[in-house]
Design a protein around this motif. Structure first.
Motif, PDB file in Angstrom:
ATOM      1  N   UNK A 175      -7.133   7.982  12.986  1.00 57.42           N
ATOM      2  CA  UNK A 175      -6.327   9.080  12.447  1.00 57.42           C
ATOM      3  C   UNK A 175      -5.299   8.567  11.440  1.00 57.42           C
ATOM      4  N   UNK A 176      -4.683   7.418  11.743  1.00 59.69           N
ATOM      5  CA  UNK A 176      -3.721   6.830  10.808  1.00 59.69           C
ATOM      6  C   UNK A 176      -4.424   6.420   9.515  1.00 59.69           C
ATOM      7  N   UNK A 177      -5.615   5.838   9.623  1.00 58.59           N
ATOM      8  CA  UNK A 177      -6.361   5.424   8.434  1.00 58.59           C
ATOM      9  C   UNK A 177      -6.716   6.624   7.563  1.00 58.59           C
ATOM     10  N   UNK A 178      -7.164   7.722   8.175  1.00 61.72           N
ATOM     11  CA  UNK A 178      -7.502   8.934   7.413  1.00 61.72           C
ATOM     12  C   UNK A 178      -6.265   9.496   6.728  1.00 61.72           C
ATOM     13  N   UNK A 179      -5.135   9.482   7.440  1.00 64.41           N
ATOM     14  CA  UNK A 179      -3.888   9.983   6.851  1.00 64.41           C
ATOM     15  C   UNK A 179      -3.490   9.150   5.628  1.00 64.41           C
ATOM     16  N   UNK A 180      -3.620   7.838   5.731  1.00 62.46           N
ATOM     17  CA  UNK A 180      -3.263   6.971   4.598  1.00 62.46           C
ATOM     18  C   UNK A 180      -4.193   7.205   3.410  1.00 62.46           C
TER      19      UNK A 180
ATOM     20  N   UNK B 126      -3.605   8.298  -0.822  1.00 63.05           N
ATOM     21  CA  UNK B 126      -3.982   7.316  -1.845  1.00 63.05           C
ATOM     22  C   UNK B 126      -4.311   8.009  -3.164  1.00 63.05           C
ATOM     23  N   UNK B 127      -4.177   7.243  -4.259  1.00 66.53           N
ATOM     24  CA  UNK B 127      -4.548   7.755  -5.578  1.00 66.53           C
ATOM     25  C   UNK B 127      -5.817   7.038  -6.038  1.00 66.53           C
ATOM     26  N   UNK B 128      -6.746   7.803  -6.589  1.00 66.78           N
ATOM     27  CA  UNK B 128      -8.051   7.265  -6.990  1.00 66.78           C
ATOM     28  C   UNK B 128      -8.316   7.565  -8.452  1.00 66.78           C
ATOM     29  N   UNK B 129      -9.187   6.737  -9.040  1.00 65.95           N
ATOM     30  CA  UNK B 129      -9.767   7.094 -10.332  1.00 65.95           C
ATOM     31  C   UNK B 129     -10.853   8.127 -10.037  1.00 65.95           C
TER      32      UNK B 129
ATOM     33  N   UNK C  81     -15.781   7.687  -7.487  1.00 67.50           N
ATOM     34  CA  UNK C  81     -14.339   7.436  -7.580  1.00 67.50           C
ATOM     35  C   UNK C  81     -14.020   6.057  -7.030  1.00 67.50           C
ATOM     36  N   UNK C  82     -12.897   5.495  -7.501  1.00 68.94           N
ATOM     37  CA  UNK C  82     -12.456   4.165  -7.066  1.00 68.94           C
ATOM     38  C   UNK C  82     -10.962   4.205  -6.778  1.00 68.94           C
ATOM     39  N   UNK C  83     -10.488   3.434  -5.796  1.00 66.69           N
ATOM     40  CA  UNK C  83      -9.040   3.362  -5.572  1.00 66.69           C
ATOM     41  C   UNK C  83      -8.356   2.710  -6.773  1.00 66.69           C
ATOM     42  N   UNK C  84      -7.228   3.263  -7.222  1.00 64.23           N
ATOM     43  CA  UNK C  84      -6.487   2.666  -8.342  1.00 64.23           C
ATOM     44  C   UNK C  84      -5.917   1.317  -7.924  1.00 64.23           C
ATOM     45  N   UNK C  85      -5.397   1.241  -6.700  1.00 66.77           N
ATOM     46  CA  UNK C  85      -4.968  -0.055  -6.168  1.00 66.77           C
ATOM     47  C   UNK C  85      -5.550  -0.193  -4.768  1.00 66.77           C
ATOM     48  N   UNK C  86      -5.860  -1.428  -4.402  1.00 65.79           N
ATOM     49  CA  UNK C  86      -6.546  -1.645  -3.137  1.00 65.79           C
ATOM     50  C   UNK C  86      -5.584  -1.919  -1.985  1.00 65.79           C
ATOM     51  N   UNK C  87      -4.338  -2.263  -2.280  1.00 64.95           N
ATOM     52  CA  UNK C  87      -3.373  -2.582  -1.226  1.00 64.95           C
ATOM     53  C   UNK C  87      -2.122  -1.750  -1.422  1.00 64.95           C
TER      54      UNK C  87
END
Length: 196
Positions: free
Chosen positions: A163-168, A172-175, A103-109
């Protein structure tokens, strides 16, 4: 000889009409008069008993002169918006077969706000000193590309920041990952998260 067409007045009918005309409405009933006797005025008596002085019996506390408790405000103000950057990194080659793509992130930022009504991820002042650090997060995605699980693979050194990074990452939306072109569930993706 009288004319048969002439009608004689009907005595019963004329009598009824005359009685009907003479009938009048009955007079209204007379107003009831208040038959109870008036209340006599109450006699007043002078009070010769002095009012007792109770000021010595009740202790009145003196005004407090103690200083007010100082409230500390945080030195760092939480910014209204933060930006998270996600970069897909190399995953464990043994977790991916030859026909599978990860899988890949649809957008990186993505920019998110410190508003709990619009973002479920809580930003606290403890996070701010660790901004711009990188934390590696392993992500499990489903066939629709949604993150169903995320865990810290390499810490930033701050559990609150991690914890904040995991929550974000969970938002996120991924391919989705694919196997022979068909979307599949996969936990092979590892992303590097940096919050600015």
């Amino acid at each position: 000889m009288t004319n048969s067409l002439e009608r004689k007045p009907n005595s019963a009918l004329s009598q009824w009409r005359s009685q009907k005309g003479e009938q009048k409405r009955p007079p209204p009933p007379p107003k009831k008069k208040n038959l109870s006797p008036p209340t006599p005025p109450l006699p007043t008596l002078p009070i010769d008993i002095p009012v007792p002085d109770v000021s010595q019996q009740i202790e009145i506390p003196a005004e407090s002169t103690a200083p007010l408790e100082q409230v500390e405000t945080p030195e760092q103000v939480i910014p209204v918006r933060l930006t998270a950057n996600l970069t897909a990194t190399e995953s464990d080659p043994s977790a991916v077969n030859e026909t599978e793509t990860i899988a890949r992130p649809i957008q990186e930022t993505e920019t998110f706000t410190a508003d709990p009504t619009s973002s479920p991820c809580l930003i606290t002042p403890d996070v701010l000193p660790y901004r711009n650090r990188t934390v590696a997060v392993q992500v499990t995605t489903n066939e629709a590309g949604q993150a169903t699980d995320a865990s810290v693979r390499q810490s930033s050194g701050s559990p609150v920041y991690d914890e904040l990074a995991v929550c974000l990452v969970r938002q996120w939306q991924f391919e989705p990952a694919t196997d022979q072109g068909v979307p599949v569930v996969s936990d092979a993706l590892v992303v590097a998260v940096r919050i600015e």
